[in-house]
Write a protein that holds these residues in place. Structure first.
Motif, PDB file in Angstrom:
ATOM      1  N   GLN A   3     -18.788  31.288   5.103  1.00 45.85           N
ATOM      2  CA  GLN A   3     -20.475  31.494   4.965  1.00 45.85           C
ATOM      3  C   GLN A   3     -21.194  30.937   6.089  1.00 45.85           C
ATOM      4  OE1 GLN A   3     -20.210  28.697   1.677  1.00 45.85           O
ATOM      5  NE2 GLN A   3     -20.343  30.123   0.177  1.00 45.85           N
ATOM      6  N   GLN A   4     -20.595  30.109   6.642  1.00 45.88           N
ATOM      7  CA  GLN A   4     -21.520  29.693   8.108  1.00 45.88           C
ATOM      8  C   GLN A   4     -21.522  30.842   8.996  1.00 45.88           C
ATOM      9  OE1 GLN A   4     -19.454  26.238   9.350  1.00 45.88           O
ATOM     10  NE2 GLN A   4     -20.592  24.912   8.060  1.00 45.88           N
TER      11      GLN A   4
ATOM     12  N   LEU B 160     -27.476  31.347  -1.558  1.00 48.55           N
ATOM     13  CA  LEU B 160     -27.219  30.320  -0.753  1.00 48.55           C
ATOM     14  C   LEU B 160     -28.492  29.861   0.070  1.00 48.55           C
ATOM     15  CD1 LEU B 160     -23.636  31.372   1.012  1.00 48.55           C
ATOM     16  CD2 LEU B 160     -24.042  29.925  -1.061  1.00 48.55           C
ATOM     17  N   ARG B 161     -29.387  30.331  -0.354  1.00 48.70           N
ATOM     18  CA  ARG B 161     -30.679  30.340   0.430  1.00 48.70           C
ATOM     19  C   ARG B 161     -31.008  28.904   0.882  1.00 48.70           C
ATOM     20  NH1 ARG B 161     -34.674  34.038  -1.484  1.00 48.70           N
ATOM     21  NH2 ARG B 161     -36.061  33.375   0.369  1.00 48.70           N
TER      22      ARG B 161
ATOM     23  N   LEU C 161     -21.623  24.639   3.531  1.00 46.87           N
ATOM     24  CA  LEU C 161     -20.856  26.036   3.446  1.00 46.87           C
ATOM     25  C   LEU C 161     -19.671  26.119   4.074  1.00 46.87           C
ATOM     26  CD1 LEU C 161     -24.035  28.097   4.772  1.00 46.87           C
ATOM     27  CD2 LEU C 161     -23.548  27.626   2.577  1.00 46.87           C
TER      28      LEU C 161
ATOM     29  N   LEU D 111     -30.799  38.394   3.791  1.00 49.65           N
ATOM     30  CA  LEU D 111     -30.325  37.513   2.672  1.00 49.65           C
ATOM     31  C   LEU D 111     -29.436  38.549   1.807  1.00 49.65           C
ATOM     32  CD1 LEU D 111     -33.076  35.013   1.625  1.00 49.65           C
ATOM     33  CD2 LEU D 111     -30.590  34.447   2.513  1.00 49.65           C
TER      34      LEU D 111
ATOM     35  N   LEU E  23     -26.252  36.619   1.050  1.00 46.66           N
ATOM     36  CA  LEU E  23     -26.794  35.005   1.240  1.00 46.66           C
ATOM     37  C   LEU E  23     -27.628  34.661   0.351  1.00 46.66           C
ATOM     38  CD1 LEU E  23     -26.237  34.851   4.949  1.00 46.66           C
ATOM     39  CD2 LEU E  23     -24.617  33.958   3.488  1.00 46.66           C
TER      40      LEU E  23
ATOM     41  N   VAL F  22     -29.987  27.268   5.190  1.00 48.44           N
ATOM     42  CA  VAL F  22     -29.739  28.818   5.331  1.00 48.44           C
ATOM     43  C   VAL F  22     -30.944  29.292   5.662  1.00 48.44           C
ATOM     44  CG1 VAL F  22     -29.025  30.781   4.290  1.00 48.44           C
ATOM     45  CG2 VAL F  22     -27.570  28.850   3.905  1.00 48.44           C
TER      46      VAL F  22
ATOM     47  N   ARG G  49     -21.356  34.060   8.284  1.00 42.25           N
ATOM     48  CA  ARG G  49     -22.410  35.227   8.100  1.00 42.25           C
ATOM     49  C   ARG G  49     -23.969  34.583   8.223  1.00 42.25           C
ATOM     50  NH1 ARG G  49     -21.426  36.710   1.769  1.00 42.25           N
ATOM     51  NH2 ARG G  49     -20.078  34.881   1.655  1.00 42.25           N
ATOM     52  N   VAL G  50     -24.253  33.407   7.942  1.00 42.76           N
ATOM     53  CA  VAL G  50     -25.514  32.732   8.254  1.00 42.76           C
ATOM     54  C   VAL G  50     -25.772  32.930   9.932  1.00 42.76           C
ATOM     55  CG1 VAL G  50     -26.896  30.879   8.511  1.00 42.76           C
ATOM     56  CG2 VAL G  50     -25.620  31.037   6.297  1.00 42.76           C
TER      57      VAL G  50
END
Length: 561
Positions: A146-147, A134-135, A142, A126, A131, A100, A149-150
């Motif tokens: 979540q992907q 999840l860093r 993920l 982040l 996030l 991430v 959002r990254v």
């Protein structure tokens, strides 16, 4: 900031332009929402802003597209990267690093920003997108949301002047979607960032738009106006607008708050109707059978990056028992993946003819549950027992599509399912009108590919059908066709389990809702009982007409008639 001048795009071999007569301007510091039915060319229009069309997609672009004064015909995507940030419908295909934090930093490294600037912006992003925890996580571990959002964060860190977003909330749970949209609004209002965004879930985004650009049909010239002006004539519109049209409110409300202010008379009318009994099931005015639960197989998961055989998405017991008292049964199921407890002590029973919506925030374990039911993931402990054949429509439809044409996909599906020739094609025609046999799956929109994958799985007529985010990329008309088909399957005794963030779909279709959090079941009951009490998962009609327990506009329309 973004200017289209009489733009048309025609792909190689296509008889007609995908978009034509596109002439509009997005001023600096405005959020323009792009709407229209599936397949009208929204992704093509967005790709023309970033230069992906035609530099990477091929085809012919006529007219002129400029971003911050740069002509996209003469500037390739790399030469536009400092002014345009792009997030497509499939974030995984855009990732270039493994974790991430590295992904958030990559775009800034490419632009040669100073390390101290990069560090500060990574930390800010982040926090903005939730996030931080999840860093250090590998991107491949993920969840889809979540992907997403990254992917959004990776284009925010270089601080581009313009953002182009294709279905940015499609894989996000309601709370995460609100967070992302709030971030976009702050960028627009506080930093003057220009945003052009396509989104089917208008109930989430319409209130944030300064203007709406509507593509009414393939090849038709777009119409630009205020949200209220466009929603009054648009073929696609959210439930709050649908309710406003039904109640003849003028001007039409765009938010739950606006609608609640006008809903007193409508509530009074509904109170006088016999149909205002508490709702116990799906979005219809009748009682529905209540129950729910799941299934197992011991096939090793597909190694990351390798193609998944289609047959793994359709599993069958050695002796199918369609007359079984359950479609699937789960006892004490736990799953640990990459040292993370994805599911913990799950006990469920899914009965024939039941439609179950599995909901919860991103990373709650929804996809893991479905993949375990169909055998793509092995239980760490516990047992999953199917009552018959199980089919899965995955979140990424490309996992099921590998032929060169729609016709070839259907022929293969018929053969693999031992179905009569033409079975799959008939389903495609029902769900995707006007899709030609020789169309390549890659030329379909995301929603069209998902629907093709659904038709392939349905060809085998599994007794338990699993769908992972089945409305991702679907417009309201396509969703209505899907709901009709799934209701018909349920009426014939098929059990349906869908993992979804689409609260409107759950209200319309599900008999029962299961909420997951951190891999555990935290709520399990009739749809109305679960969603009405949840501020995150309640549909728009429920919020507008509370304390009355209505779920959908269809219910209200039926009661008033």
């Amino acid at each position: 900031m973004i200017r289209f001048e009489n733009v048309s795009v025609t792909y190689d071999g296509a008889p007609e332009p995908t978009i034509q007569g596109v002439d509009f301007e997005v001023p600096e510091g405005e959020l323009v929402l792009l709407v229209g039915p599936s397949g009208v060319g929204k992704s093509t229009l967005l790709g023309a802003v970033s230069g992906l069309v035609p530099h990477f997609t091929g085809g012919t672009l006529r007219g002129r597209v400029t971003v911050a004064g740069r002509d996209t015909r003469t500037h390739k995507p790399r030469e536009l990267a400092d002014v345009v940030g792009t997030v497509g419908q499939d974030p995984l295909s855009h990732f270039v690093t493994d974790t991430v934090e590295d992904e958030l930093a990559y775009g800034m490294e490419s632009l040669g920003l100073a390390p101290e600037v990069m560090r500060r912006r990574v930390e800010e992003t982040l926090d903005l997108l939730g996030l931080a925890d999840l860093r250090d996580r590998p991107l491949a571990t993920l969840s889809g949301g979540q992907q997403q959002r990254v992917a959004i964060g990776s284009v925010l860190t270089p601080h581009p002047s313009a953002l182009v977003l294709d279905e940015p909330t499609s894989a996000l749970d309601p709370a995460a979607a609100e967070e992302v949209l709030a971030v976009l609004q702050r960028l627009v209002h506080d930093l003057g960032t220009t945003v052009l965004m396509a989104e089917h879930r208008l109930e989430r985004v319409i209130q944030y738009a300064d203007q709406v650009l509507m593509l009414p049909s393939p090849g038709a010239a777009p119409v630009l106006g205020t949200p209220a002006e466009i929603m009054a004539v648009s073929p696609v519109y959210p439930p709050v607008v649908d309710l406003g049209r039904l109640a003849a409110w003028s001007p039409l409300p765009l938010t739950v708050r606006d609608a609640r202010r006008r809903a007193a008379d409508l509530r009074q009318q509904l109170e006088q109707r016999d149909g205002n009994a508490p709702l116990k099931g799906r979005g219809e005015l009748r009682d529905q059978p209540q129950t729910t639960r799941t299934r197992h197989h011991t096939t090793p998961p597909t190694p990351l990056g390798e193609p998944t055989p289609r047959r793994w998405f359709q599993r069958r017991r050695a002796t199918p028992t369609p007359e079984s008292l359950y479609a699937a049964e789960v006892k004490a199921l736990s799953v640990t993946r990459d040292h993370i407890q994805a599911l913990s002590s799950i006990n469920l029973t899914i009965t024939p003819g039941e439609t179950v919506a599995v909901m919860g925030r991103n990373g709650a374990g929804k996809s893991t549950l479905l993949n375990t039911l169909v055998g793509l993931i092995n239980p760490t402990s516990g047992k999953v027992t199917p009552g018959g054949a199980v089919g899965l429509v995955p979140q990424e439809p490309r996992d099921l599509l590998y032929a060169d044409t729609v016709a070839a996909e259907c022929t293969t599906a018929d053969a693999e399912a031992s179905a009569a020739p033409g079975t799959c094609r008939a389903l495609v025609s029902e769900l995707l009108p006007d899709i030609a046999d020789d169309t390549h799956p890659r030329d379909l929109s995301e929603g069209q590919r998902l629907t093709l994958a659904l038709a392939i799985v349905l060809t085998a007529r599994p007794s338990l059908l699993l769908l992972d985010e089945p409305t991702r990329g679907l417009d309201y008309a396509a969703k209505a066709r899907l709901v009709t088909l799934l209701r018909d399957l349920a009426a014939r005794g098929h059990a349906i389990v869908l993992a979804t963030h689409d609260v409107e779909l759950a209200a319309e279709l599900a008999d029962r809702v299961i909420l997951l959090a951190e891999g555990e079941v935290i709520a399990d009951g009739p749809t109305a009982d679960v969603v009405v009490s949840s501020p995150s998962f309640a549909p728009q009609v429920t919020k507008i007409l509370a304390p009355q327990k209505w779920l959908t506009v269809a219910q209200v329309r039926q009661a008033l008639s």
